[in-house]
Each structure stands twice: as structure tokens, then as C-alpha cells.
Design a protein around this motif. Structure first.
Motif, mmCIF file in Angstrom:
data_model
loop_
_atom_site.group_PDB
_atom_site.id
_atom_site.type_symbol
_atom_site.label_atom_id
_atom_site.label_comp_id
_atom_site.label_asym_id
_atom_site.label_seq_id
_atom_site.Cartn_x
_atom_site.Cartn_y
_atom_site.Cartn_z
ATOM 1 N N ASP A 1 0.953 8.928 -9.085
ATOM 2 C CA ASP A 1 -0.171 8.009 -8.942
ATOM 3 C C ASP A 1 0.272 6.599 -8.623
ATOM 4 O O ASP A 1 -0.376 5.638 -9.029
ATOM 5 N N SER A 2 1.344 6.432 -7.929
ATOM 6 C CA SER A 2 1.747 5.095 -7.500
ATOM 7 C C SER A 2 0.610 4.457 -6.713
ATOM 8 O O SER A 2 -0.089 5.107 -5.947
ATOM 9 N N GLY A 3 0.427 3.169 -6.918
ATOM 10 C CA GLY A 3 -0.682 2.464 -6.294
ATOM 11 C C GLY A 3 -1.924 2.450 -7.149
ATOM 12 O O GLY A 3 -2.917 1.807 -6.804
ATOM 13 N N GLY A 4 -1.882 3.143 -8.300
ATOM 14 C CA GLY A 4 -3.019 3.158 -9.213
ATOM 15 C C GLY A 4 -3.173 1.839 -9.947
ATOM 16 O O GLY A 4 -2.254 1.016 -9.993
ATOM 17 N N VAL B 1 -8.960 -1.285 0.978
ATOM 18 C CA VAL B 1 -8.277 -0.662 -0.158
ATOM 19 C C VAL B 1 -6.897 -1.283 -0.273
ATOM 20 O O VAL B 1 -6.205 -1.475 0.734
ATOM 21 N N VAL B 2 -6.485 -1.608 -1.491
ATOM 22 C CA VAL B 2 -5.134 -2.093 -1.729
ATOM 23 C C VAL B 2 -4.346 -0.993 -2.441
ATOM 24 O O VAL B 2 -4.884 -0.266 -3.278
ATOM 25 N N THR B 3 -3.074 -0.864 -2.086
ATOM 26 C CA THR B 3 -2.240 0.170 -2.686
ATOM 27 C C THR B 3 -0.788 -0.296 -2.665
ATOM 28 O O THR B 3 -0.460 -1.352 -2.113
ATOM 29 N N ALA B 4 0.084 0.488 -3.286
ATOM 30 C CA ALA B 4 1.521 0.232 -3.191
ATOM 31 C C ALA B 4 2.006 0.714 -1.829
ATOM 32 O O ALA B 4 1.627 1.794 -1.372
ATOM 33 N N ALA B 5 2.845 -0.070 -1.169
ATOM 34 C CA ALA B 5 3.311 0.294 0.168
ATOM 35 C C ALA B 5 4.019 1.635 0.176
ATOM 36 O O ALA B 5 3.835 2.453 1.082
ATOM 37 N N LEU C 1 -10.996 -6.804 -13.961
ATOM 38 C CA LEU C 1 -10.209 -7.324 -12.854
ATOM 39 C C LEU C 1 -8.987 -6.448 -12.606
ATOM 40 O O LEU C 1 -8.385 -5.908 -13.539
ATOM 41 N N LEU C 2 -8.620 -6.336 -11.343
ATOM 42 C CA LEU C 2 -7.429 -5.586 -10.965
ATOM 43 C C LEU C 2 -6.228 -6.515 -11.029
ATOM 44 O O LEU C 2 -6.067 -7.412 -10.208
ATOM 45 N N ALA C 3 -5.356 -6.284 -12.025
ATOM 46 C CA ALA C 3 -4.200 -7.148 -12.225
ATOM 47 C C ALA C 3 -2.959 -6.626 -11.519
ATOM 48 O O ALA C 3 -2.109 -7.403 -11.091
ATOM 49 N N GLY C 4 -2.823 -5.280 -11.425
ATOM 50 C CA GLY C 4 -1.601 -4.731 -10.858
ATOM 51 C C GLY C 4 -1.779 -3.350 -10.274
ATOM 52 O O GLY C 4 -2.824 -2.708 -10.449
ATOM 53 N N LEU C 5 -0.734 -2.910 -9.573
ATOM 54 C CA LEU C 5 -0.673 -1.575 -8.982
ATOM 55 C C LEU C 5 0.628 -0.923 -9.429
ATOM 56 O O LEU C 5 1.709 -1.517 -9.296
ATOM 57 N N THR C 6 0.563 0.283 -9.949
ATOM 58 C CA THR C 6 1.759 0.961 -10.430
ATOM 59 C C THR C 6 2.778 1.100 -9.317
ATOM 60 O O THR C 6 2.460 1.526 -8.212
#
Length: 277
Positions: free
Chosen positions: A219-222, A66-70, A233-238
Motif C-alpha cells: 500500500d505504498s502511497g497510502g 490524485v497524489v501518490t508515492a512515485a 488533513l493528508l499529512a503524508g504518504l507511506t
């Protein structure tokens, strides 16, 4: 003007959502002239969405990763489980990007005292706000989403998804609003993309997309998603927002949201997942 919340509450809000000028980025704030029902979607809209404990999101990008915002995970002492497709999934380990910078207390204290967030925003923009979670077991019932590896985000339409705080572009929302609500999605146009970040502005209805939305708290990391001819495609994470206003109410028209730009981090992600030196 709304009175600012107590300092203890602000501390949590800022560290949760990497605030710029005090406002966290993440969920869906909607147009004031479009009914909320138009933005709500079932969980099947994006089954790879990951719910962090309490609030915050991530995205399943490989069966066991899983990828998320740190900042969406570092405020908690431990992430033992996340939820995917309504099911709890055990977490084996957490990998924080070595370039992540947690804002120092003295910088936060200065900003709170003066409401000048200039240097706080500079620090945020220089931070690598990304993390990976390895799950204890591969996920077999949900398909991962691929990350966007091309530097082609500028000018493209993205879809943002989240369950956090909501409101509309005229009134914004209150700091005390719930950080976990119903699942919503909205669309926006990427107005800048370079290095670590891709950003978009929440426009007024006269300049907006039909279902345009902005960011809110919780919802940071969304995901910020790009639809290509072949796949999503997943371009970014909030990550963080700048309201572009001296008004202390978040979520109003004119707010700019910046997302972790995954094309910039594709090598780091692959090196961790595939254990490259």
C-alpha cells in the motif's frame, strides 16, 4: 530465520516499496494483543483512498488530481486507470517529481549480496518520492481531502490506512504474503518530521497506542492523516521502512516507517494542479 526470497521476487518488492534494509512500507501490521477485527474498517472510512492497479494507493486531493508515492506507479509500464470508491477512473497523465531517484541496479545488487542496506537507505532518503495523476474526468461522487500545509506534524497522532500485507508485531509477515487484503486503519505518533519525511515507530504494546500499527507491503502511497478541530488533513504518504533490526522478517515491533511529508511539497503540488510557472 526465514530464508530470503528469490532475487527476482526481491527486485519487485524493493522497487515497489522503496525498501530500506529490504522491507517495503505501506499497509497495516497490527499489535499482537489486539484482535484484527478492531483494525478492519469499511470503505466509507476514507472514500478518498485511491487503489492503484494490482497494489499501491493514492489519495484524491482535488476533483481531477490524485497524489501518490512515485515508486508506487513507476514500477508499472502504464497507469491507465485507478479505482476510487469502487469505480474505475481513467488517468489522463502522470507527473513524477523531477527529484525522484530510482535506485540503480548495481546498488541493489550490492545490498542483496551483503544485506548491507546503508547506502540504499541513504539514496531513498534523498529522493523526492512523490507523483501526481491527473484524471480524465473530475470525480463528482467523492470529496477530495486537503493536504496539511503546516510544519506541525512532530508529536501528533496520525491515522494510517491501507489494504496491503498484514501481520503482527511479534511475527511480522512473509514476503510472499498478499499485497492486497482487507482495508485496515491504525494509529501512530510522529516521532520525527523534517524536510521530505515524517516518520513513526511501531512500538511494543507496553508503549503503544490502543490501535497502534506499523507498515507492510502493498500500500505504498497510502495516507497518513491528521485530524484537526475542523477537518481531516493528508499529512503524508507511506514510502519506506527501516526495521531497526538484523532480522529479515518485515513488520516487527521497532520498525520505523517514513512517509512523504506533504507540507514540504505543497508548493510543487499547487504549481502542477494550478499550472503555475
Amino acid at each position: 530465520m526465514m530464508a530470503p526470497p528469490k532475487k527476482s521476487c526481491l527486485l519487485r518488492l524493493w522497487f515497489l516499496a522503496l525498501l530500506a534494509i529490504s522491507f517495503s512500507a505501506s499497509a497495516i501490521v497490527i499489535r499482537d494483543d489486539v484482535d484484527d477485527s478492531k483494525y478492519r474498517v469499511p470503505s466509507s472510512e476514507f472514500s478518498a483512498l485511491v487503489d492503484m492497479p494490482g497494489e499501491g494507493h493514492g489519495v484524491l486531493i482535488a476533483p481531477q488530481w490524485v497524489v501518490t508515492a512515485a515508486h508506487a506507479v513507476t514500477w508499472q509500464s502504464e497507469i491507465a486507470q485507478v479505482t476510487i470508491a469502487g469505480e474505475p477512473r481513467d488517468v489522463e497523465r502522470l507527473v513524477i517529481h523531477p527529484g525522484y531517484k530510482k535506485p540503480p541496479q548495481n546498488l541493489l545488487d550490492q545490498a542483496l549480496a551483503t544485506w548491507d542496506w546503508t547506502l540504499f537507505r541513504v539514496l531513498l532518503s534523498s529522493s523526492d518520492d512523490i507523483a501526481l495523476l491527473k484524471l480524465a474526468q473530475p470525480v463528482a461522487d467523492v470529496s477530495p481531502v486537503a493536504i496539511n500545509k503546516s510544519d506541525d506534524e512532530f508529536g501528533q497522532i496520525i491515522k494510517v490506512i491501507g489494504k496491503g500485507a498484514t501481520g503482527n508485531g511479534v511475527t511480522g509477515y512473509e514476503f510472499s504474503s498478499s499485497h492486497r487484503t482487507e482495508l485496515r486503519r491504525a494509529y501512530n505518533k510522529v516521532t520525527s518530521a523534517d524536510g521530505r519525511w515524517l516518520c513513526y515507530m511501531f512500538d511494543k504494546p507496553s508503549d503503544a497506542l490502543l490501535l497502534e500499527g506499523g507498515s507492510g507491503s502493498g500500500d505504498s502511497g497510502g495516507p497518513a492523516l491528521l485530524q484537526t478541530e475542523k477537518e481531516l488533513l493528508l499529512a503524508g504518504l507511506t514510502s519506506w521502512s527501516d526495521p531497526q533490526s538484523i532480522d529479515r522478517t518485515p513488520g516487527r515491533y521497532g520498525q520505523i516507517t517514513c512517509n512523504v511529508r506533504l507540507s514540504h511539497y505543497k508548493d510543487w503540488i499547487e504549481n502542477i494542479i494550478f499550472k503555475r510557472p
